[in-house]
Write a protein that holds these residues in place. Structure first.
Motif, PDB file in Angstrom:
ATOM      1  N   VAL A 192      49.019  54.978  53.624  1.00 22.59           N
ATOM      2  CA  VAL A 192      49.571  53.541  54.886  1.00 22.59           C
ATOM      3  C   VAL A 192      51.036  53.092  53.448  1.00 22.59           C
ATOM      4  CG1 VAL A 192      49.338  51.471  55.462  1.00 22.59           C
ATOM      5  CG2 VAL A 192      48.655  53.798  56.470  1.00 22.59           C
ATOM      6  N   GLU A 193      51.426  52.570  53.732  1.00 26.54           N
ATOM      7  CA  GLU A 193      53.353  51.931  53.595  1.00 26.54           C
ATOM      8  C   GLU A 193      52.876  50.322  54.076  1.00 26.54           C
ATOM      9  OE1 GLU A 193      55.952  52.894  49.705  1.00 26.54           O
ATOM     10  OE2 GLU A 193      55.530  54.253  50.980  1.00 26.54           O
ATOM     11  N   PRO A 194      52.118  49.722  53.764  1.00 26.87           N
ATOM     12  CA  PRO A 194      53.029  48.188  54.364  1.00 26.87           C
ATOM     13  C   PRO A 194      54.092  47.795  53.397  1.00 26.87           C
ATOM     14  CG  PRO A 194      51.063  47.686  52.845  1.00 26.87           C
ATOM     15  CD  PRO A 194      51.157  49.779  52.491  1.00 26.87           C
ATOM     16  N   THR A 195      55.243  46.813  54.371  1.00 28.08           N
ATOM     17  CA  THR A 195      56.084  45.746  53.771  1.00 28.08           C
ATOM     18  C   THR A 195      56.075  44.594  53.138  1.00 28.08           C
ATOM     19  OG1 THR A 195      56.515  45.681  55.667  1.00 28.08           O
ATOM     20  CG2 THR A 195      57.785  47.433  55.218  1.00 28.08           C
ATOM     21  N   THR A 196      54.602  44.727  53.445  1.00 25.51           N
ATOM     22  CA  THR A 196      54.088  43.023  52.755  1.00 25.51           C
ATOM     23  C   THR A 196      53.062  42.727  52.219  1.00 25.51           C
ATOM     24  OG1 THR A 196      53.078  42.873  55.244  1.00 25.51           O
ATOM     25  CG2 THR A 196      54.838  41.852  55.548  1.00 25.51           C
ATOM     26  N   ALA A 197      53.181  43.841  51.619  1.00 26.94           N
ATOM     27  CA  ALA A 197      51.691  44.222  50.580  1.00 26.94           C
ATOM     28  C   ALA A 197      51.767  44.868  49.541  1.00 26.94           C
ATOM     29  CB  ALA A 197      50.260  43.788  51.111  1.00 26.94           C
ATOM     30  N   PRO A 198      51.229  45.042  48.431  1.00 23.27           N
ATOM     31  CA  PRO A 198      51.528  45.897  47.058  1.00 23.27           C
ATOM     32  C   PRO A 198      51.281  47.442  47.375  1.00 23.27           C
ATOM     33  CG  PRO A 198      50.765  44.267  46.535  1.00 23.27           C
ATOM     34  CD  PRO A 198      50.860  43.600  47.847  1.00 23.27           C
ATOM     35  N   TYR A 199      51.277  47.769  47.272  1.00 23.20           N
ATOM     36  CA  TYR A 199      50.745  49.494  46.926  1.00 23.20           C
ATOM     37  C   TYR A 199      50.841  50.215  48.196  1.00 23.20           C
ATOM     38  CZ  TYR A 199      48.911  47.378  42.758  1.00 23.20           C
ATOM     39  OH  TYR A 199      48.649  46.469  41.320  1.00 23.20           O
ATOM     40  N   GLU A 207      45.632  37.406  57.088  1.00 23.79           N
ATOM     41  CA  GLU A 207      45.523  36.477  57.875  1.00 23.79           C
ATOM     42  C   GLU A 207      46.726  37.280  58.283  1.00 23.79           C
ATOM     43  OE1 GLU A 207      46.395  33.136  56.471  1.00 23.79           O
ATOM     44  OE2 GLU A 207      44.901  33.233  54.246  1.00 23.79           O
ATOM     45  N   ASP A 208      47.812  38.402  58.535  1.00 24.43           N
ATOM     46  CA  ASP A 208      48.343  38.630  59.973  1.00 24.43           C
ATOM     47  C   ASP A 208      47.100  39.549  60.791  1.00 24.43           C
ATOM     48  OD1 ASP A 208      47.379  41.054  57.781  1.00 24.43           O
ATOM     49  OD2 ASP A 208      49.313  41.541  57.605  1.00 24.43           O
ATOM     50  N   GLY A 209      46.258  39.780  60.663  1.00 24.82           N
ATOM     51  CA  GLY A 209      45.459  40.288  61.838  1.00 24.82           C
ATOM     52  C   GLY A 209      45.107  42.154  61.296  1.00 24.82           C
ATOM     53  N   HIS A 210      45.112  42.246  59.764  1.00 24.35           N
ATOM     54  CA  HIS A 210      45.362  43.531  59.531  1.00 24.35           C
ATOM     55  C   HIS A 210      44.304  43.892  59.133  1.00 24.35           C
ATOM     56  CE1 HIS A 210      45.810  42.710  55.588  1.00 24.35           C
ATOM     57  NE2 HIS A 210      44.982  43.804  55.057  1.00 24.35           N
ATOM     58  N   THR A 211      43.209  45.387  59.513  1.00 29.09           N
ATOM     59  CA  THR A 211      41.983  44.758  59.367  1.00 29.09           C
ATOM     60  C   THR A 211      41.965  46.853  58.090  1.00 29.09           C
ATOM     61  OG1 THR A 211      40.115  45.361  59.771  1.00 29.09           O
ATOM     62  CG2 THR A 211      41.216  46.301  61.133  1.00 29.09           C
ATOM     63  N   ALA A 212      40.965  46.938  57.386  1.00 30.22           N
ATOM     64  CA  ALA A 212      41.252  48.020  56.139  1.00 30.22           C
ATOM     65  C   ALA A 212      42.474  48.264  56.316  1.00 30.22           C
ATOM     66  CB  ALA A 212      41.105  49.695  57.327  1.00 30.22           C
ATOM     67  N   SER A 213      43.511  49.422  55.969  1.00 31.11           N
ATOM     68  CA  SER A 213      44.723  49.481  55.430  1.00 31.11           C
ATOM     69  C   SER A 213      45.381  49.433  57.162  1.00 31.11           C
ATOM     70  CB  SER A 213      45.070  50.201  54.621  1.00 31.11           C
ATOM     71  OG  SER A 213      44.700  49.872  53.572  1.00 31.11           O
ATOM     72  N   LEU A 214      45.147  48.976  57.681  1.00 25.96           N
ATOM     73  CA  LEU A 214      45.917  49.114  59.284  1.00 25.96           C
ATOM     74  C   LEU A 214      46.330  48.298  59.699  1.00 25.96           C
ATOM     75  CD1 LEU A 214      43.168  50.295  61.501  1.00 25.96           C
ATOM     76  CD2 LEU A 214      44.666  51.910  61.037  1.00 25.96           C
ATOM     77  N   PHE A 215      48.223  48.036  58.900  1.00 24.22           N
ATOM     78  CA  PHE A 215      48.721  46.519  59.196  1.00 24.22           C
ATOM     79  C   PHE A 215      49.706  46.521  59.506  1.00 24.22           C
ATOM     80  CE2 PHE A 215      47.450  46.573  54.473  1.00 24.22           C
ATOM     81  CZ  PHE A 215      47.548  45.574  53.935  1.00 24.22           C
ATOM     82  N   PRO A 216      49.713  45.070  60.338  1.00 23.65           N
ATOM     83  CA  PRO A 216      51.128  45.327  61.248  1.00 23.65           C
ATOM     84  C   PRO A 216      52.205  45.417  60.773  1.00 23.65           C
ATOM     85  CG  PRO A 216      50.557  43.277  61.153  1.00 23.65           C
ATOM     86  CD  PRO A 216      49.150  43.991  60.237  1.00 23.65           C
ATOM     87  N   CYS A 217      52.849  45.111  59.596  1.00 27.30           N
ATOM     88  CA  CYS A 217      53.734  45.422  59.532  1.00 27.30           C
ATOM     89  C   CYS A 217      54.415  47.461  58.779  1.00 27.30           C
ATOM     90  CB  CYS A 217      53.919  44.941  58.290  1.00 27.30           C
ATOM     91  SG  CYS A 217      53.417  45.615  56.619  1.00 27.30           S
ATOM     92  N   SER A 218      53.391  48.638  58.832  1.00 32.01           N
ATOM     93  CA  SER A 218      53.474  49.777  58.136  1.00 32.01           C
ATOM     94  C   SER A 218      53.921  50.213  59.470  1.00 32.01           C
ATOM     95  CB  SER A 218      52.151  49.828  57.517  1.00 32.01           C
ATOM     96  OG  SER A 218      50.836  50.322  59.205  1.00 32.01           O
ATOM     97  N   ALA A 219      55.243  51.733  59.137  1.00 27.83           N
ATOM     98  CA  ALA A 219      55.471  52.521  60.198  1.00 27.83           C
ATOM     99  C   ALA A 219      54.741  53.355  60.333  1.00 27.83           C
ATOM    100  CB  ALA A 219      56.413  53.110  59.651  1.00 27.83           C
TER     101      ALA A 219
END
Length: 230
Positions: free
Chosen positions: A162-169, A134-146
């Motif tokens: 990848v280390e997302p800040t809004t999801a675990p692991y 729902e944040d528009g991420h796909t695969a583990s390409l998270f907008p919140c990640s560095a």
């Protein structure tokens, strides 16, 4: 570019989707002697995976891998690898080859060097099935990640930690260019909330805010969206 296919329910969606995938994989086996299928984890594709697992196909010529996974071994409940092995790689599809995105290292960042050669050596994929958060991420390409800028870069490696800040692991994810290197790209969505996210993704162009836009609005890629409300 995006093409939207709407279905009345997931039963109709999965039946059509399974037929499409089998046709693609069979054509690849006929033409090149092998087929490469990239899948995503989560609840949405589980029924599709179960249906696919029972299809008559030369599964021993099919290689399956994930678009991304959490940095967990497959004994852990939240492992996407565990999910795929329990649903897709069953029945007739148990003969398929599976390539893991996991290595026995303390972190995804230390394990990336071990995983990278497994993926970079692969040819063009035949089908990639993406999901979307729902944040528009796909695969583990998270907008919140560095790591998002690196993962979307034209010269990105095939996989990256990848280390997302809004999801675990921590995660291991295929990059944008590696995922785009596919003959067919699908986006599998269920629920009106996901349709709202899709519409938002198409309405604006900032790919760092919603990484799925890098696929949906790519000038050369054709993304087939398989969607049902329920």
């Amino acid at each position: 570019m995006m093409q939207l296919h709407k279905f009345n329910d997931t039963t109709a969606l999965n039946a059509d989707f399974s037929d499409r995938l089998v046709t693609i994989l069979q054509q690849a086996i006929t033409q090149r002697g092998a087929a490469y299928l990239v899948v995503s984890g989560g609840k949405t594709p589980q029924a599709l995976f179960t249906a696919l697992s029972q299809v008559n196909l030369a599964w021993d010529k099919v290689t399956v891998l994930l678009a991304d996974d959490r940095w967990l071994d497959d004994s852990q409940t939240d492992s996407n690898e565990r999910l795929v092995k329990a649903t897709l790689l069953q029945n007739k599809a148990s003969a398929a080859r599976f390539i893991s995105l996991y290595a026995n290292t303390p972190s995804a960042f230390t394990g990336a060097a071990e995983v990278l050669p497994r993926i970079s050596a692969l040819p063009t994929f035949d089908a990639v099935i993406l999901g979307m958060g729902e944040d528009g991420h796909t695969a583990s390409l998270f907008p919140c990640s560095a790591q998002i800028t690196a993962g979307l870069a034209e010269g990105a490696p095939a996989v990256l930690a990848v280390e997302p800040t809004t999801a675990p692991y921590q995660r291991m994810s295929l990059s944008l260019p590696r995922l785009l290197d596919s003959r067919h790209i699908f986006l599998h969505l269920v629920g009106s909330n996901k349709l709202a996210v899709l519409n938002k993704a198409m309405a604006e162009q900032d790919v760092l805010a919603m990484p799925i836009r890098a696929f949906l609005q790519h000038p050369l890629a054709q993304v087939t969206v398989m969607y049902s409300d329920t």
